[in-house]
Write a protein that holds these residues in place. Structure first.
Motif, short mmCIF file in Angstrom:
data_model
loop_
_atom_site.label_atom_id
_atom_site.label_comp_id
_atom_site.label_asym_id
_atom_site.label_seq_id
_atom_site.Cartn_x
_atom_site.Cartn_y
_atom_site.Cartn_z
N LEU A 163 0.80 -1.23 0.00
CA LEU A 163 0.00 0.00 0.00
C LEU A 163 0.84 1.28 0.00
O LEU A 163 0.54 2.21 -0.76
N PRO A 164 1.92 1.37 0.82
CA PRO A 164 2.72 2.61 0.79
C PRO A 164 3.32 2.88 -0.58
O PRO A 164 3.28 4.01 -1.08
N ASP A 165 3.84 1.82 -1.22
CA ASP A 165 4.46 1.99 -2.53
C ASP A 165 3.40 2.37 -3.57
O ASP A 165 3.61 3.27 -4.40
N LEU A 166 2.25 1.71 -3.51
CA LEU A 166 1.17 1.98 -4.46
C LEU A 166 0.69 3.43 -4.33
O LEU A 166 0.44 4.11 -5.31
N ARG A 167 0.59 3.90 -3.06
CA ARG A 167 0.15 5.27 -2.84
C ARG A 167 1.15 6.27 -3.43
O ARG A 167 0.77 7.23 -4.08
N ASP A 168 2.45 6.02 -3.19
CA ASP A 168 3.47 6.90 -3.76
C ASP A 168 3.36 6.96 -5.28
O ASP A 168 3.46 8.03 -5.88
N PHE A 169 3.14 5.79 -5.89
CA PHE A 169 3.10 5.72 -7.36
C PHE A 169 1.87 6.44 -7.91
O PHE A 169 1.96 7.24 -8.83
N VAL A 170 0.71 6.16 -7.30
CA VAL A 170 -0.55 6.66 -7.85
C VAL A 170 -0.80 8.12 -7.48
O VAL A 170 -1.22 8.92 -8.30
N VAL A 171 -0.52 8.47 -6.21
CA VAL A 171 -0.81 9.81 -5.71
C VAL A 171 0.39 10.74 -5.90
O VAL A 171 0.26 11.85 -6.41
N GLY A 172 1.57 10.26 -5.49
CA GLY A 172 2.76 11.11 -5.50
C GLY A 172 3.37 11.26 -6.88
O GLY A 172 3.33 12.32 -7.50
N THR A 173 3.91 10.16 -7.41
CA THR A 173 4.66 10.21 -8.67
C THR A 173 3.78 10.67 -9.83
O THR A 173 4.19 11.50 -10.64
N ASN A 174 2.57 10.11 -9.94
CA ASN A 174 1.76 10.36 -11.14
C ASN A 174 0.59 11.31 -10.94
O ASN A 174 0.06 11.83 -11.93
N GLY A 175 0.17 11.52 -9.69
CA GLY A 175 -0.93 12.45 -9.44
C GLY A 175 -2.24 12.06 -10.11
O GLY A 175 -3.05 12.91 -10.44
N TRP A 176 -2.48 10.76 -10.30
CA TRP A 176 -3.73 10.31 -10.92
C TRP A 176 -4.90 10.46 -9.95
O TRP A 176 -6.02 10.74 -10.34
N LEU A 177 -4.63 10.20 -8.67
CA LEU A 177 -5.66 10.27 -7.64
C LEU A 177 -5.18 11.21 -6.55
O LEU A 177 -3.98 11.38 -6.36
N THR A 178 -6.14 11.82 -5.82
CA THR A 178 -5.74 12.57 -4.63
C THR A 178 -5.57 11.57 -3.49
O THR A 178 -6.01 10.43 -3.57
N ASP A 179 -4.94 12.06 -2.43
CA ASP A 179 -4.75 11.23 -1.25
C ASP A 179 -6.09 10.74 -0.73
O ASP A 179 -6.24 9.60 -0.30
N ARG A 180 -7.09 11.64 -0.77
CA ARG A 180 -8.41 11.29 -0.26
C ARG A 180 -9.09 10.24 -1.14
O ARG A 180 -9.71 9.31 -0.63
N ASP A 181 -8.94 10.33 -2.47
CA ASP A 181 -9.49 9.29 -3.36
C ASP A 181 -8.89 7.94 -3.00
O ASP A 181 -9.59 6.92 -2.96
#
Lengths: 174, 190
Positions: free
Chosen positions: A26-44
């Motif tokens: 989950l931490p890695d996935l969050r970094d990839f989806v929210v941080g690196t690529n900005g596809w989703l917000t943290d709240r999404d």
């Protein structure tokens, strides 16, 4: 690489290294989806996680499907599901065939005793990151701590804890 | 420890539809803790495994990558009926429950921004995080007397959660060292 292909390739990689189960990625996935690529917000991202706690079914596979759905619609959702369980199931199938053959060897128990602590640390890290995701304040952290205490100290069904968390959120706006 | 997982079961041949429906039930009932339901259906209802065999299979699957119950499905399906069994169990575990869950969840996600639901999801997410941490702490209990095990669990936690290093880096750096530590523990015990 277009968006869905990059997501699916990353999910397939995480599937292969998700030792200890999917929470550890989950931490890695969050970094990839929210941080690196900005596809989703943290709240999404936190919403995808929360929703799969409250519905039946294979919840981590559903979570990645919801992420895929928000990135690229239904085809990406289905491809994300396949990428989440496909590679790890192929590993399980192969490992199961070999594992039994070496069941009495000493190195097998050493490998197991060596890998277990690392996977456990990763699982706890996954929970920690999800507890801090989004705008989690003190009230929200207190609910997380209470859930840990009740899970470890009582035999109460996790379903009741999820329901109580939802009710507290609805009433108090954590 | 006795592993008897690959031996043919004593009873009558397990059918593919039985594998499909059993794992369908495990998945649909699997609110918050599918392992509990997997044990109930596989050991108590179908008698496909003994308690000890189930514990052995679970410990193998916990250390394999991927969702634990999906791995159990593949291993048990393959043990009972080979590749077709693995496919039947996995199809039962995923196809129908995924469709139902996806429909329900997509609806919830659509309204996730609405006040009441948004707050409810905050609460659920906080509890969900707690359930994962509790599971990890429970898994750590059998290792609590091994200082090296606690050290490597702590290093993995810090690497991923605090230092925010990539998972692949944490796993490839710590796994060999931790296995080496387990090896020296054994040498000392001897």
């Amino acid at each position: 690489m277009n968006l869905p292909a990059a997501l699916i390739a990353h999910l397939a990689l995480l599937s292969l290294i998700s030792f200890g189960g999917f929470p550890s990625v989950l931490p890695d996935l969050r970094d990839f989806v929210v941080g690196t690529n900005g596809w989703l917000t943290d709240r999404d991202f936190a919403n995808c996680f929360a929703i799969v706690q409250a519905i039946p079914g294979p919840n981590m596979i559903l979570m990645t499907s919801f992420i895929g759905w928000q990135v690229g619609g239904l085809p990406t959702a289905i491809a994300s599901a396949l990428a989440t369980f496909g590679p790890s199931c192929a590993v399980a199938y192969t490992a199961f065939r070999f594992w039994d053959r070496f069941r009495d060897t000493a190195w097998q128990s050493i490998v197991r005793r060596g890998l277990a602590p690392v996977t456990i640390g990763l699982v706890i890290a996954g929970g920690y990151v999800m507890a801090r995701v989004g705008d989690a304040g003190w009230a929200s952290l207190a609910v997380t701590l209470a859930a840990i205490a009740l899970m470890l100290g009582t035999r109460i069904s996790p379903l009741w804890l999820v329901a109580a968390g939802g009710a507290l959120g609805a009433l108090g706006g954590l | 420890m006795a592993y008897v997982l690959n031996e043919a079961p004593a009873g009558p041949r397990v059918t593919l539809p039985a594998l499909f429906t059993t794992f369908l039930k495990v998945s649909l009932f699997g609110f918050g803790g599918p392992i509990v339901w997997a044990r109930r259906f596989i050991v108590e209802q179908q008698h496909w495994l003994t308690d000890q065999e189930f514990a052995d299979l679970l410990s193998l699957c916990q250390f394999l990558p991927g969702p634990n119950v999906a791995s159990i499905t593949v291993c048990l399906g393959s043990k009972l009926r080979g590749p077709a069994g693995a496919a039947a169990g996995l199809a039962g575990f995923i196809v129908i429950p995924w469709s139902i869950g996806f429909g329900l969840g997509a609806l919830l996600l659509h309204f996730a921004g609405v006040g009441g639901l948004r707050n409810t999801l905050h609460g659920v997410s906080a509890v969900g995080a707690g359930l994962i941490i509790a599971t990890g702490l429970r898994l750590l209990t059998p290792h609590r007397t091994r200082p090296m095990a606690l050290l490597f669990a702590a290093l993995a936690f810090v690497g991923l959660a605090i230092a925010k290093l990539p998972l692949l880096l944490v796993v490839t750096a710590l796994a060999p060292l931790s296995i080496a530590a387990a090896l020296t523990e054994r040498a000392i015990l001897r």
